[in-house]
Motif scaffolding. Structure first.
Motif, PDB file in Angstrom:
ATOM      1  N   GLN A 173       6.639  50.658 -47.296  1.00  0.00           N
ATOM      2  CA  GLN A 173       7.693  51.199 -46.634  1.00  0.00           C
ATOM      3  C   GLN A 173       7.427  50.441 -45.329  1.00  0.00           C
ATOM      4  OE1 GLN A 173       7.866  55.463 -46.455  1.00  0.00           O
ATOM      5  NE2 GLN A 173       9.115  55.445 -48.373  1.00  0.00           N
ATOM      6  N   GLY A 174       6.410  50.557 -44.642  1.00  0.00           N
ATOM      7  CA  GLY A 174       6.061  49.995 -43.529  1.00  0.00           C
ATOM      8  C   GLY A 174       5.430  48.637 -43.260  1.00  0.00           C
ATOM      9  N   GLY A 175       5.580  48.077 -44.434  1.00  0.00           N
ATOM     10  CA  GLY A 175       4.713  46.528 -44.516  1.00  0.00           C
ATOM     11  C   GLY A 175       5.467  45.377 -44.358  1.00  0.00           C
ATOM     12  N   LEU A 176       5.149  44.612 -44.870  1.00  0.00           N
ATOM     13  CA  LEU A 176       5.909  43.293 -44.691  1.00  0.00           C
ATOM     14  C   LEU A 176       7.028  43.105 -45.851  1.00  0.00           C
ATOM     15  CD1 LEU A 176       3.634  40.415 -43.323  1.00  0.00           C
ATOM     16  CD2 LEU A 176       5.392  41.788 -42.207  1.00  0.00           C
ATOM     17  N   SER A 177       6.842  44.043 -46.809  1.00  0.00           N
ATOM     18  CA  SER A 177       7.701  44.001 -47.881  1.00  0.00           C
ATOM     19  C   SER A 177       9.354  44.114 -47.567  1.00  0.00           C
ATOM     20  CB  SER A 177       7.579  44.940 -49.050  1.00  0.00           C
ATOM     21  OG  SER A 177       7.470  46.337 -48.616  1.00  0.00           O
ATOM     22  N   GLU A 178       9.244  44.820 -46.197  1.00  0.00           N
ATOM     23  CA  GLU A 178      10.498  45.186 -45.622  1.00  0.00           C
ATOM     24  C   GLU A 178      11.081  44.086 -44.869  1.00  0.00           C
ATOM     25  OE1 GLU A 178      10.699  48.847 -43.890  1.00  0.00           O
ATOM     26  OE2 GLU A 178      10.336  49.926 -45.868  1.00  0.00           O
ATOM     27  N   TYR A 179      10.249  43.014 -44.584  1.00  0.00           N
ATOM     28  CA  TYR A 179      10.554  41.737 -43.603  1.00  0.00           C
ATOM     29  C   TYR A 179      11.759  41.212 -44.068  1.00  0.00           C
ATOM     30  CZ  TYR A 179      10.032  37.349 -41.246  1.00  0.00           C
ATOM     31  OH  TYR A 179      10.290  36.129 -40.651  1.00  0.00           O
ATOM     32  N   THR A 180      12.609  40.826 -43.210  1.00  0.00           N
ATOM     33  CA  THR A 180      13.841  40.266 -43.498  1.00  0.00           C
ATOM     34  C   THR A 180      13.805  38.784 -43.147  1.00  0.00           C
ATOM     35  OG1 THR A 180      14.951  40.984 -41.515  1.00  0.00           O
ATOM     36  CG2 THR A 180      15.404  42.287 -43.463  1.00  0.00           C
ATOM     37  N   LEU A 181      14.329  37.915 -43.917  1.00  0.00           N
ATOM     38  CA  LEU A 181      14.344  36.524 -43.562  1.00  0.00           C
ATOM     39  C   LEU A 181      15.325  36.130 -42.516  1.00  0.00           C
ATOM     40  CD1 LEU A 181      14.061  35.459 -47.411  1.00  0.00           C
ATOM     41  CD2 LEU A 181      12.280  35.251 -45.558  1.00  0.00           C
ATOM     42  N   GLY A 182      14.942  34.995 -41.790  1.00  0.00           N
ATOM     43  CA  GLY A 182      15.941  34.744 -40.953  1.00  0.00           C
ATOM     44  C   GLY A 182      15.812  33.209 -40.773  1.00  0.00           C
ATOM     45  N   SER A 183      16.582  32.653 -39.838  1.00  0.00           N
ATOM     46  CA  SER A 183      16.442  31.215 -39.360  1.00  0.00           C
ATOM     47  C   SER A 183      15.163  30.767 -38.898  1.00  0.00           C
ATOM     48  CB  SER A 183      17.609  30.932 -38.303  1.00  0.00           C
ATOM     49  OG  SER A 183      17.350  30.052 -37.497  1.00  0.00           O
ATOM     50  N   GLY A 184      14.536  29.715 -39.438  1.00  0.00           N
ATOM     51  CA  GLY A 184      13.183  29.323 -38.796  1.00  0.00           C
ATOM     52  C   GLY A 184      12.048  29.534 -39.774  1.00  0.00           C
ATOM     53  N   ASP A 185      12.162  30.598 -40.576  1.00  0.00           N
ATOM     54  CA  ASP A 185      11.153  30.855 -41.573  1.00  0.00           C
ATOM     55  C   ASP A 185      10.773  29.873 -42.352  1.00  0.00           C
ATOM     56  OD1 ASP A 185      10.632  33.751 -40.783  1.00  0.00           O
ATOM     57  OD2 ASP A 185      12.200  34.479 -41.899  1.00  0.00           O
ATOM     58  N   VAL A 186       9.800  29.486 -42.917  1.00  0.00           N
ATOM     59  CA  VAL A 186       9.531  28.724 -43.993  1.00  0.00           C
ATOM     60  C   VAL A 186       8.995  29.366 -45.051  1.00  0.00           C
ATOM     61  CG1 VAL A 186       7.987  26.682 -44.819  1.00  0.00           C
ATOM     62  CG2 VAL A 186       8.686  26.988 -42.305  1.00  0.00           C
ATOM     63  N   ILE A 187       9.684  28.963 -46.455  1.00  0.00           N
ATOM     64  CA  ILE A 187       9.338  29.689 -47.541  1.00  0.00           C
ATOM     65  C   ILE A 187       9.050  28.885 -48.601  1.00  0.00           C
ATOM     66  CG2 ILE A 187      10.840  31.895 -46.849  1.00  0.00           C
ATOM     67  CD1 ILE A 187      12.871  30.694 -48.852  1.00  0.00           C
ATOM     68  N   ARG A 188       8.480  29.320 -49.661  1.00  0.00           N
ATOM     69  CA  ARG A 188       7.974  28.673 -50.948  1.00  0.00           C
ATOM     70  C   ARG A 188       8.827  29.368 -51.945  1.00  0.00           C
ATOM     71  NH1 ARG A 188       4.738  24.984 -53.441  1.00  0.00           N
ATOM     72  NH2 ARG A 188       4.109  25.480 -55.435  1.00  0.00           N
ATOM     73  N   ILE A 189       9.641  28.734 -52.929  1.00  0.00           N
ATOM     74  CA  ILE A 189      10.194  29.413 -54.022  1.00  0.00           C
ATOM     75  C   ILE A 189       9.534  28.529 -55.484  1.00  0.00           C
ATOM     76  CG2 ILE A 189      12.294  29.738 -55.418  1.00  0.00           C
ATOM     77  CD1 ILE A 189      13.937  29.411 -52.745  1.00  0.00           C
ATOM     78  N   GLN A 190       8.961  29.317 -56.045  1.00  0.00           N
ATOM     79  CA  GLN A 190       8.281  28.851 -57.199  1.00  0.00           C
ATOM     80  C   GLN A 190       8.876  29.375 -58.461  1.00  0.00           C
ATOM     81  OE1 GLN A 190       4.066  29.029 -57.262  1.00  0.00           O
ATOM     82  NE2 GLN A 190       3.653  27.774 -59.122  1.00  0.00           N
ATOM     83  N   VAL A 191       9.315  28.532 -59.353  1.00  0.00           N
ATOM     84  CA  VAL A 191       9.878  28.816 -60.767  1.00  0.00           C
ATOM     85  C   VAL A 191       8.660  28.448 -61.618  1.00  0.00           C
ATOM     86  CG1 VAL A 191      11.519  29.067 -62.215  1.00  0.00           C
ATOM     87  CG2 VAL A 191      12.109  28.929 -60.106  1.00  0.00           C
ATOM     88  N   TYR A 192       7.782  29.353 -62.466  1.00  0.00           N
ATOM     89  CA  TYR A 192       6.724  28.887 -62.967  1.00  0.00           C
ATOM     90  C   TYR A 192       7.291  28.131 -64.430  1.00  0.00           C
ATOM     91  CZ  TYR A 192       4.150  32.028 -60.029  1.00  0.00           C
ATOM     92  OH  TYR A 192       3.760  32.540 -59.112  1.00  0.00           O
ATOM     93  N   LEU A 209      15.832  31.216 -69.893  1.00  0.00           N
ATOM     94  CA  LEU A 209      15.814  32.314 -70.978  1.00  0.00           C
ATOM     95  C   LEU A 209      15.261  33.492 -69.992  1.00  0.00           C
ATOM     96  CD1 LEU A 209      14.784  31.084 -74.391  1.00  0.00           C
ATOM     97  CD2 LEU A 209      17.131  31.521 -73.509  1.00  0.00           C
ATOM     98  N   ASP A 210      13.912  33.343 -69.442  1.00  0.00           N
ATOM     99  CA  ASP A 210      13.487  34.438 -68.723  1.00  0.00           C
ATOM    100  C   ASP A 210      12.686  33.698 -67.686  1.00  0.00           C
ATOM    101  OD1 ASP A 210      12.131  36.806 -68.173  1.00  0.00           O
ATOM    102  OD2 ASP A 210      10.461  36.545 -69.577  1.00  0.00           O
ATOM    103  N   PRO A 211      13.367  33.519 -66.442  1.00  0.00           N
ATOM    104  CA  PRO A 211      12.904  32.917 -65.238  1.00  0.00           C
ATOM    105  C   PRO A 211      11.711  33.568 -64.736  1.00  0.00           C
ATOM    106  CG  PRO A 211      14.789  33.470 -64.870  1.00  0.00           C
ATOM    107  CD  PRO A 211      14.704  33.667 -66.224  1.00  0.00           C
ATOM    108  N   LYS A 212      10.578  33.113 -64.296  1.00  0.00           N
ATOM    109  CA  LYS A 212       9.500  33.807 -63.427  1.00  0.00           C
ATOM    110  C   LYS A 212       9.442  33.217 -62.296  1.00  0.00           C
ATOM    111  CE  LYS A 212       7.963  36.137 -67.158  1.00  0.00           C
ATOM    112  NZ  LYS A 212       8.654  37.031 -67.344  1.00  0.00           N
ATOM    113  N   VAL A 213       9.725  33.940 -61.243  1.00  0.00           N
ATOM    114  CA  VAL A 213      10.105  33.442 -59.867  1.00  0.00           C
ATOM    115  C   VAL A 213       9.232  34.195 -58.915  1.00  0.00           C
ATOM    116  CG1 VAL A 213      11.826  33.250 -58.121  1.00  0.00           C
ATOM    117  CG2 VAL A 213      12.600  33.027 -60.173  1.00  0.00           C
ATOM    118  N   SER A 214       8.653  33.204 -57.896  1.00  0.00           N
ATOM    119  CA  SER A 214       7.844  33.810 -56.858  1.00  0.00           C
ATOM    120  C   SER A 214       8.117  33.259 -55.503  1.00  0.00           C
ATOM    121  CB  SER A 214       6.180  33.467 -57.153  1.00  0.00           C
ATOM    122  OG  SER A 214       5.503  33.869 -56.036  1.00  0.00           O
ATOM    123  N   VAL A 215       8.568  34.083 -54.660  1.00  0.00           N
ATOM    124  CA  VAL A 215       8.791  33.760 -53.101  1.00  0.00           C
ATOM    125  C   VAL A 215       7.944  34.418 -52.108  1.00  0.00           C
ATOM    126  CG1 VAL A 215      10.655  33.691 -51.464  1.00  0.00           C
ATOM    127  CG2 VAL A 215      11.173  33.605 -53.877  1.00  0.00           C
TER     128      VAL A 215
END
Length: 181
Positions: free
Chosen positions: A26-45, A94-100
């Motif tokens: 509840q209080g950790g970064l899982s609640e962090y909201t994305l915004g302009s300037g964030d650098v992310i990695r999207i991986q589809v296995y 069919l069954d995408p495995k995605v990690s962000v």
């Protein structure tokens, strides 16, 4: 009786562990909201063409293959993961495995009575005290009790007074006022 005591202790441990893990979510970064300037990695296995590292645009958007322009500002990492899975499932995979993952958080800014005002990279666990340290400390005229923050996600841009141990979030603008003494 010893068996009852053993299982009672185990039950208490499990209950405490579950409570603390829930608090972290509840209080950790899982609640962090994305915004302009964030650098992310999207991986589809298994799909290297759908894996990317990118910085969110000034409007908080991203152009993603097959899905077009995604509006990410205000989304959590988990919400983005679900959006991509839902968009790719069926028609494309069919069954995408995605990690962000977040590779680099957007900066926070500090101005006013600090030695080196400017923008600095956010780090989890950052407080006002640590942010002032990154800005090389207070000036001689700084008021350590009149510090204000405008949060990036506050559309009204209303400054709120904070203490030295208050948390800093990515995109925050911190102002250290001048002391009158």
């Amino acid at each position: 009786m010893r068996l009852f005591h053993y299982f009672g202790c185990v039950g208490l441990f499990v209950a405490l562990f579950s409570f603390s893990a829930g608090g972290l979510a509840q209080g950790g970064l899982s609640e962090y909201t994305l915004g302009s300037g964030d650098v992310i990695r999207i991986q589809v296995y298994g799909e290297s063409d759908l894996t990317m590292e990118t910085q969110l645009s000034d409007t908080g958007t991203l152009s993603y293959p097959f899905l077009g322009e995604l509006h990410l500002r205000g989304m959590t990492v988990g919400q983005l993961q679900k959006t991509i899975i839902k968009g790719l499932a069926g028609d494309y995979l069919l069954d995408p495995k995605v990690s962000v993952t977040i590779l680099q958080y957007r900066q926070f800014y500090i101005s006013g009575e600090v030695e080196r005002p400017g923008g600095f990279p956010f780090q989890p666990g950052l407080t006002i005290r640590k942010a002032v340290s990154l800005a090389e400390g207070f000036t001689e005229r700084a008021s350590k009790s009149n510090i204000f923050v405008i949060s990036d996600n506050d559309d009204s841009h209303t400054p709120r007074q904070v203490q030295l141990n208050s948390p800093v979030k990515p995109g925050d603008s911190i102002t250290v006022e001048q002391s009158f003494f």
